[in-house]
Design an enzyme around this catalytic site. Sequence first.
Site, PDB file in Angstrom:
ATOM      1  N   ARG A 167       1.296  -0.957   0.179  1.00 43.48           N
ATOM      2  CA  ARG A 167      -0.042  -0.032   0.097  1.00 43.48           C
ATOM      3  C   ARG A 167       0.804   1.366  -0.079  1.00 43.48           C
ATOM      4  O   ARG A 167       0.643   2.219  -1.072  1.00 43.48           O
ATOM      5  CB  ARG A 167      -1.058  -0.193   1.158  1.00 43.48           C
ATOM      6  CG  ARG A 167      -2.305   1.090   1.373  1.00 43.48           C
ATOM      7  CD  ARG A 167      -2.456   1.378   2.549  1.00 43.48           C
ATOM      8  NE  ARG A 167      -1.771   1.385   4.158  1.00 43.48           N
ATOM      9  CZ  ARG A 167      -2.551   1.277   4.567  1.00 43.48           C
ATOM     10  NH1 ARG A 167      -3.433   1.603   4.779  1.00 43.48           N
ATOM     11  NH2 ARG A 167      -1.788   0.911   5.875  1.00 43.48           N
ATOM     12  N   GLU A 220     -18.289   5.399  -1.173  1.00 41.58           N
ATOM     13  CA  GLU A 220     -16.968   3.920  -1.860  1.00 41.58           C
ATOM     14  C   GLU A 220     -18.027   4.095  -3.276  1.00 41.58           C
ATOM     15  O   GLU A 220     -17.737   4.584  -4.754  1.00 41.58           O
ATOM     16  CB  GLU A 220     -16.976   3.055  -1.704  1.00 41.58           C
ATOM     17  CG  GLU A 220     -16.253   2.609  -0.195  1.00 41.58           C
ATOM     18  CD  GLU A 220     -16.723   3.203   0.812  1.00 41.58           C
ATOM     19  OE1 GLU A 220     -17.919   3.800   1.026  1.00 41.58           O
ATOM     20  OE2 GLU A 220     -15.941   3.479   1.693  1.00 41.58           O
ATOM     21  N   PHE A 244     -15.262  -2.684   0.153  1.00 41.34           N
ATOM     22  CA  PHE A 244     -16.522  -1.575   0.422  1.00 41.34           C
ATOM     23  C   PHE A 244     -16.206  -1.588  -1.486  1.00 41.34           C
ATOM     24  O   PHE A 244     -17.473  -1.365  -1.880  1.00 41.34           O
ATOM     25  CB  PHE A 244     -16.162  -0.877   0.739  1.00 41.34           C
ATOM     26  CG  PHE A 244     -15.782  -0.911   2.018  1.00 41.34           C
ATOM     27  CD1 PHE A 244     -16.021  -1.756   2.990  1.00 41.34           C
ATOM     28  CD2 PHE A 244     -14.920   0.734   2.956  1.00 41.34           C
ATOM     29  CE1 PHE A 244     -15.938  -1.352   4.930  1.00 41.34           C
ATOM     30  CE2 PHE A 244     -14.542   0.284   4.518  1.00 41.34           C
ATOM     31  CZ  PHE A 244     -15.553  -0.741   5.220  1.00 41.34           C
ATOM     32  N   HIS A 252      -5.817  -3.177   1.794  1.00 40.68           N
ATOM     33  CA  HIS A 252      -6.865  -4.724   3.020  1.00 40.68           C
ATOM     34  C   HIS A 252      -7.680  -5.623   2.193  1.00 40.68           C
ATOM     35  O   HIS A 252      -8.659  -6.194   2.404  1.00 40.68           O
ATOM     36  CB  HIS A 252      -7.694  -4.008   2.952  1.00 40.68           C
ATOM     37  CG  HIS A 252      -7.240  -2.604   3.921  1.00 40.68           C
ATOM     38  ND1 HIS A 252      -6.627  -1.029   4.072  1.00 40.68           N
ATOM     39  CD2 HIS A 252      -6.442  -2.569   5.692  1.00 40.68           C
ATOM     40  CE1 HIS A 252      -5.873  -0.348   4.374  1.00 40.68           C
ATOM     41  NE2 HIS A 252      -6.095  -1.123   5.766  1.00 40.68           N
ATOM     42  N   ARG A 288      -1.769  -4.804   3.592  1.00 43.80           N
ATOM     43  CA  ARG A 288      -1.785  -3.125   4.429  1.00 43.80           C
ATOM     44  C   ARG A 288      -1.034  -3.349   5.340  1.00 43.80           C
ATOM     45  O   ARG A 288      -0.223  -2.048   4.931  1.00 43.80           O
ATOM     46  CB  ARG A 288      -3.388  -3.228   5.839  1.00 43.80           C
ATOM     47  CG  ARG A 288      -3.191  -2.031   6.764  1.00 43.80           C
ATOM     48  CD  ARG A 288      -3.823  -2.223   7.517  1.00 43.80           C
ATOM     49  NE  ARG A 288      -3.237  -1.622   8.655  1.00 43.80           N
ATOM     50  CZ  ARG A 288      -2.600  -1.260  10.143  1.00 43.80           C
ATOM     51  NH1 ARG A 288      -2.094  -2.451   9.593  1.00 43.80           N
ATOM     52  NH2 ARG A 288      -2.808  -0.629  10.915  1.00 43.80           N
TER      53      ARG A 288
END
Length: 324
Positions: A12, A58, A83, A109, A167
């Site tokens: 990330r 989102e 999401f 994630h 992450r």
Amino acid sequence: MNWAELHAGSTRETYRRVLLELARADERIVCVDSDTGGLADTFGAELPLRYINVGIAEAHLLSLSAGLASTGLIPFANTMSAFATARAAEQLRNDVAAAGLSVRIVGSHGGLSAGHYGPTHHAPADLAVLRTMPNLTVLVPADTVETAYAVRASVQLPGPVFIRLGRSPTPLVYREPYPFTVGRAVELAAGNEVTLIATGPLPVGLALAARTSLSRQGISARVLNMHTISPLDEAAVLRAARETAGIVTVEDHLVAGGLGGAVCEAVCAAAPCPVARMGAATAHMDQVGDESELLALAGITEERIVQAAVRLVSPENRRADQRS
């Protein structure tokens, strides 16, 4: 960015550094954020006119990004994979994927890497959802080095792209440059008895560790890093099906619908062979923990990979395969 910088941090964080580097050179690149944290202080601070934070919204994130892409811009839409693939699945399908727009959705994630947040933030079925989306390229880098390659390559790809990231920091897979090609698996180790196909940082690491354990038992295991889930490198999969006794897939995902499902679909159609899928059996885990802990709880371990591979190369399995 120099080679040493790629070795530091998580996929990330590497993505964020590379994105800013690319944006400095290409004015078409826009960063669209859903209040993920970190991007406002980096990309937003340096290029405020090309940074948009829509907040925790989102669906709006993806619809807005689709609109930006329709004008010729290249938006990178940032959210958590859970999401993007659940809460905003309709916008991902209709506004972005079906329209074939050049939006780069970056889902951090991925899988169980948000384990510390609990099951509401887990994404054990994200790849299954993404594989059903039209026109969508799906990339899952194995480490920070491959993340940099994937992000750079995504700018040149036609249509929408999803980049699935983790992450926390994970070990390196690559320690020197290599020719990254979207849609082409990387053979990390040669082998002629069984094939281990993995995707994502920790699963690839587990596959490599399992190969070492298998070699101590005199078993030659091929290891493929399948960094592109869609389009799948079916040629590499079919070679493995024809040249080895069977395939073990390893992923931070459900056993259904992800890498294992894609591999089974490929071999069933053209070169049937035994496939053992290492993935989570259930889509809901109440436990809270880091990714490694949750993978172990789900049964995605080096030991189980080794056991599955040993079964595939056993004389009993070979005789059963010949009878079928």
